[in-house]
Design an enzyme around this catalytic site. Sequence first.
Site, PDB file in Angstrom:
ATOM      1  N   LEU A 103       0.886  -1.158   0.000  1.00  0.00           N
ATOM      2  CA  LEU A 103       0.000   0.000   0.000  1.00  0.00           C
ATOM      3  C   LEU A 103       0.923   1.207   0.000  1.00  0.00           C
ATOM      4  O   LEU A 103       1.913   1.215   0.749  1.00  0.00           O
ATOM      5  CB  LEU A 103      -0.876   0.019   1.253  1.00  0.00           C
ATOM      6  CG  LEU A 103      -2.056  -0.964   1.321  1.00  0.00           C
ATOM      7  CD1 LEU A 103      -2.646  -0.974   2.728  1.00  0.00           C
ATOM      8  CD2 LEU A 103      -3.125  -0.595   0.297  1.00  0.00           C
ATOM      9  N   ASP A 104       0.638   2.226  -0.806  1.00  0.00           N
ATOM     10  CA  ASP A 104       1.542   3.371  -0.811  1.00  0.00           C
ATOM     11  C   ASP A 104       1.487   4.094   0.530  1.00  0.00           C
ATOM     12  O   ASP A 104       0.590   3.867   1.344  1.00  0.00           O
ATOM     13  CB  ASP A 104       1.266   4.306  -1.993  1.00  0.00           C
ATOM     14  CG  ASP A 104      -0.110   4.940  -1.949  1.00  0.00           C
ATOM     15  OD1 ASP A 104      -0.448   5.555  -0.920  1.00  0.00           O
ATOM     16  OD2 ASP A 104      -0.849   4.830  -2.943  1.00  0.00           O
ATOM     17  N   VAL A 105       2.437   4.954   0.764  1.00  0.00           N
ATOM     18  CA  VAL A 105       2.595   5.586   2.079  1.00  0.00           C
ATOM     19  C   VAL A 105       1.324   6.312   2.510  1.00  0.00           C
ATOM     20  O   VAL A 105       0.944   6.276   3.691  1.00  0.00           O
ATOM     21  CB  VAL A 105       3.794   6.563   2.058  1.00  0.00           C
ATOM     22  CG1 VAL A 105       3.846   7.375   3.348  1.00  0.00           C
ATOM     23  CG2 VAL A 105       5.104   5.798   1.873  1.00  0.00           C
ATOM     24  N   ALA A 106       0.650   6.962   1.583  1.00  0.00           N
ATOM     25  CA  ALA A 106      -0.538   7.746   1.931  1.00  0.00           C
ATOM     26  C   ALA A 106      -1.780   6.888   2.133  1.00  0.00           C
ATOM     27  O   ALA A 106      -2.786   7.374   2.650  1.00  0.00           O
ATOM     28  CB  ALA A 106      -0.803   8.792   0.854  1.00  0.00           C
ATOM     29  N   SER A 107      -1.720   5.614   1.742  1.00  0.00           N
ATOM     30  CA  SER A 107      -2.892   4.742   1.844  1.00  0.00           C
ATOM     31  C   SER A 107      -2.871   3.958   3.150  1.00  0.00           C
ATOM     32  O   SER A 107      -1.859   3.873   3.836  1.00  0.00           O
ATOM     33  CB  SER A 107      -2.930   3.779   0.650  1.00  0.00           C
ATOM     34  OG  SER A 107      -3.030   4.495  -0.558  1.00  0.00           O
TER      35      SER A 107
END
Length: 234
Positions: A103-107
């Site tokens: 999951l990307d950092v913002a997710s």
Amino acid sequence: MEERLQKLIANAGLCSRRAAETLLEQGRVTVNGLRASLGQKADLSRDRVAVDGVDIAPPEAYTYLMLHKPAGYACTLSDPHAGHLVTELVADCGVRVYPVGRLDVASEGLLLMTNDGDFANAVLHPSHQVDKTYRVTVSGYQRGCERRLAAVRTLDGVPIRPARVRLLAQDGSTAELEVVIHEGKKRQIRRMCRAVGLSVTRLCRVGEGPLTLGDLPPGKWRHLSADEVAACKK
């Protein structure tokens, strides 16, 4: 029995097979003291396989975790540029585990972690078409956006499989969507939304295959049950 090095490394709980391939390409893997190459095989019963000079060995038992990843944490084992890593959140599980996918950092949301390379491969391999379900809050919503989002077929000229999209709630130009995909292209949902004029303000994975996030609090983890592990491997 001889097996490919990337599988041996993954089964030792060091990283995923994909990450193991990168280690091989970087020359960080040796077999019996000699630099190994991608595609090479070895047998741990007779060969000494090492990563960065440290011998690998399969774990005595496999561990399977579900983590509720908060925003702000990177899904990697080491990154000098990342402020926080997901491994910090599971440091008290007693063994070394690695993320199954990203999951990307913002997710945020459901993230599986394990030291079982075969399990990770069963979940991640495109041929298995494991559904991943997300709740996505967007701004810029207009009537019918969910249909246009489901109709996106390419990202930067690369074909993608169609997503399933439905509207969960709407308040003016803000809406919450449920998006189901079974590919894992980098920042796929954010890029799909951008393609139809939507801006993602929150993205949370709430399901993966037969598993659901449920009421697991952000930053917390739990062990998967034997039935859950078996269901993921099917």
